[in-house]
Design a protein around this motif. Structure first.
Motif, PDB file in Angstrom:
ATOM      1  N   GLU A  57       0.740  -1.162   0.161  1.00 49.76           N
ATOM      2  CA  GLU A  57       0.115   0.254  -0.091  1.00 49.76           C
ATOM      3  C   GLU A  57       0.933   1.242  -0.093  1.00 49.76           C
ATOM      4  O   GLU A  57       1.595   1.364   1.019  1.00 49.76           O
ATOM      5  CB  GLU A  57      -0.940   0.125   1.072  1.00 49.76           C
ATOM      6  CG  GLU A  57      -1.964  -1.006   1.155  1.00 49.76           C
ATOM      7  CD  GLU A  57      -2.987  -0.940   0.144  1.00 49.76           C
ATOM      8  OE1 GLU A  57      -2.991   0.249  -0.188  1.00 49.76           O
ATOM      9  OE2 GLU A  57      -3.482  -1.961  -0.223  1.00 49.76           O
ATOM     10  N   ASP A  58       0.655   1.933  -0.971  1.00 48.19           N
ATOM     11  CA  ASP A  58       1.436   3.336  -1.093  1.00 48.19           C
ATOM     12  C   ASP A  58       1.271   4.211  -0.100  1.00 48.19           C
ATOM     13  O   ASP A  58       2.309   4.853   0.414  1.00 48.19           O
ATOM     14  CB  ASP A  58       1.281   4.027  -2.398  1.00 48.19           C
ATOM     15  CG  ASP A  58       1.688   3.360  -3.696  1.00 48.19           C
ATOM     16  OD1 ASP A  58       2.697   2.261  -3.550  1.00 48.19           O
ATOM     17  OD2 ASP A  58       1.264   3.536  -4.626  1.00 48.19           O
ATOM     18  N   ASP A  59       0.019   4.295   0.547  1.00 44.99           N
ATOM     19  CA  ASP A  59      -0.427   5.462   1.730  1.00 44.99           C
ATOM     20  C   ASP A  59       0.568   4.936   3.003  1.00 44.99           C
ATOM     21  O   ASP A  59       0.925   5.595   3.790  1.00 44.99           O
ATOM     22  CB  ASP A  59      -1.783   5.436   1.880  1.00 44.99           C
ATOM     23  CG  ASP A  59      -2.553   6.110   0.886  1.00 44.99           C
ATOM     24  OD1 ASP A  59      -1.904   6.870   0.118  1.00 44.99           O
ATOM     25  OD2 ASP A  59      -3.723   6.094   0.646  1.00 44.99           O
ATOM     26  N   SER A  60       0.505   3.325   3.018  1.00 41.42           N
ATOM     27  CA  SER A  60       1.187   2.832   4.397  1.00 41.42           C
ATOM     28  C   SER A  60       2.648   3.396   4.340  1.00 41.42           C
ATOM     29  O   SER A  60       3.178   3.527   4.958  1.00 41.42           O
ATOM     30  CB  SER A  60       1.034   1.421   4.347  1.00 41.42           C
ATOM     31  OG  SER A  60       1.660   0.854   5.527  1.00 41.42           O
ATOM     32  N   ALA A  62       3.962   5.676   2.760  1.00 43.29           N
ATOM     33  CA  ALA A  62       4.204   7.061   2.809  1.00 43.29           C
ATOM     34  C   ALA A  62       4.069   7.551   4.365  1.00 43.29           C
ATOM     35  O   ALA A  62       4.646   8.477   4.620  1.00 43.29           O
ATOM     36  CB  ALA A  62       3.018   7.933   1.915  1.00 43.29           C
ATOM     37  N   ASP A  63       3.118   6.775   5.163  1.00 43.53           N
ATOM     38  CA  ASP A  63       3.144   6.917   6.669  1.00 43.53           C
ATOM     39  C   ASP A  63       4.514   6.876   7.170  1.00 43.53           C
ATOM     40  O   ASP A  63       4.809   7.644   8.025  1.00 43.53           O
ATOM     41  CB  ASP A  63       1.893   6.173   7.033  1.00 43.53           C
ATOM     42  CG  ASP A  63       0.514   6.679   6.804  1.00 43.53           C
ATOM     43  OD1 ASP A  63       0.643   7.805   6.200  1.00 43.53           O
ATOM     44  OD2 ASP A  63      -0.464   5.910   6.848  1.00 43.53           O
ATOM     45  N   GLN A  65       7.422   6.547   5.990  1.00 44.05           N
ATOM     46  CA  GLN A  65       8.394   7.585   5.470  1.00 44.05           C
ATOM     47  C   GLN A  65       8.264   8.980   6.406  1.00 44.05           C
ATOM     48  O   GLN A  65       9.181   9.438   6.734  1.00 44.05           O
ATOM     49  CB  GLN A  65       8.234   7.957   3.773  1.00 44.05           C
ATOM     50  CG  GLN A  65       9.067   9.215   3.605  1.00 44.05           C
ATOM     51  CD  GLN A  65       8.938   9.543   2.009  1.00 44.05           C
ATOM     52  OE1 GLN A  65       7.581   9.508   1.440  1.00 44.05           O
ATOM     53  NE2 GLN A  65      10.027   9.828   1.201  1.00 44.05           N
ATOM     54  N   GLU A  66       6.842   9.276   6.584  1.00 45.68           N
ATOM     55  CA  GLU A  66       6.828  10.479   7.494  1.00 45.68           C
ATOM     56  C   GLU A  66       7.211  10.207   8.824  1.00 45.68           C
ATOM     57  O   GLU A  66       7.916  11.011   9.605  1.00 45.68           O
ATOM     58  CB  GLU A  66       5.328  10.745   7.524  1.00 45.68           C
ATOM     59  CG  GLU A  66       4.822  12.145   8.263  1.00 45.68           C
ATOM     60  CD  GLU A  66       3.558  12.632   8.338  1.00 45.68           C
ATOM     61  OE1 GLU A  66       3.097  13.390   9.001  1.00 45.68           O
ATOM     62  OE2 GLU A  66       2.885  11.994   7.258  1.00 45.68           O
ATOM     63  N   ALA A 115      11.058   5.355  -1.124  1.00 50.10           N
ATOM     64  CA  ALA A 115      10.592   6.159  -0.225  1.00 50.10           C
ATOM     65  C   ALA A 115      11.655   6.543   0.916  1.00 50.10           C
ATOM     66  O   ALA A 115      11.693   7.810   1.670  1.00 50.10           O
ATOM     67  CB  ALA A 115       9.327   5.535   0.794  1.00 50.10           C
TER      68      ALA A 115
END
Length: 226
Positions: A57-60, A62-63, A65-66, A115
């Protein structure tokens, strides 16, 4: 204190990596997909940070990475992987099942590297991908296992390209074969346990220098043919 990120840390090889690096005094960012599980949670200490991650999941990603923004990592181990269905013989392959295996084993490692490679830049760290001898084209003398073999051959090519693209940042990239290991994937009849595999892999990782970047290496330090 040295720091690493390990994906799929809640069981098997990933859990053993977490235990051994904690014992060596590292700070470990350990990821899990749904729940950390009792074994990983039992390792709770100041050196361990547990983080959720679904590598598909790209959103996961990205989270993650943040959450790791500003963290200076010495090492990332992409351990997450799947075997797929047991029957991968000619005539039984499903397109959807194949895509699912490729997504986890081949696509996800590149998404993770895209990422998080900046977290490795400060220290010129290592990005290690758990591949498999099954991905060796020269070593394929058994046929079948289309999904798993192709996904590992694909990720080996990802590793090779990453080793070229990240060289300018002092980051080494390697594909590692853990051996035939007694895990849920490897089965009870496998030839070595997780402790032996991970202890060997740690020794390999410790010795990696720029000349090794882009190589395919066995847990005992020997080279594997592409």
């Amino acid at each position: 204190m040295q720091q690493l990120l390990i994906t799929g840390a809640n069981r098997g090889i990933g859990l053993e990596f977490t235990q051994q690096y904690l014992a060596q005094g590292w700070h470990v960012y350990a990821t899990y997909r749904q729940q950390p599980g009792e074994a990983l949670a039992a390792l709770a200490c100041d050196q361990l940070t547990l983080l959720p991650l679904d590598v598909t999941e790209d959103d996961s990603i990205a989270d993650l990475q943040e959450q790791l923004n500003g963290a200076e990592l010495d090492l990332i181990i992409n351990n997450s992987g799947v075997f797929g269905p047991k029957d991968q013989n000619l005539g039984t392959v499903s397109r959807q099942q194949w895509l699912e295996v490729l997504n986890v084993n081949s696509v996800a490692p590149l998404m993770l590297a895209q990422a998080l490679h900046e977290n490795l830049r400060v220290k010129g760290g290592t990005f290690a991908v758990l591949s498999s001898r099954m991905g060796s084209i020269e070593g394929n003398d058994g046929g079948a296992l289309y999904l798993y073999r192709s996904s590992k051959a694909a990720v080996n090519q990802v590793v090779k390209s990453l080793s070229i693209d990240l060289k300018q940042f002092g980051i080494n990239v390697v594909a590692l074969h853990p051996g035939w290991v007694q895990t849920d994937m490897g089965g009870a009849n496998a030839s070595i346990n997780t402790h032996t595999s991970v202890n060997g892999l740690r020794q390999v990782i410790t010795k990696i220098v720029p000349a090794n970047s882009g190589q395919f290496i066995n847990y005992d330090g020997t080279a594997i043919a592409w």
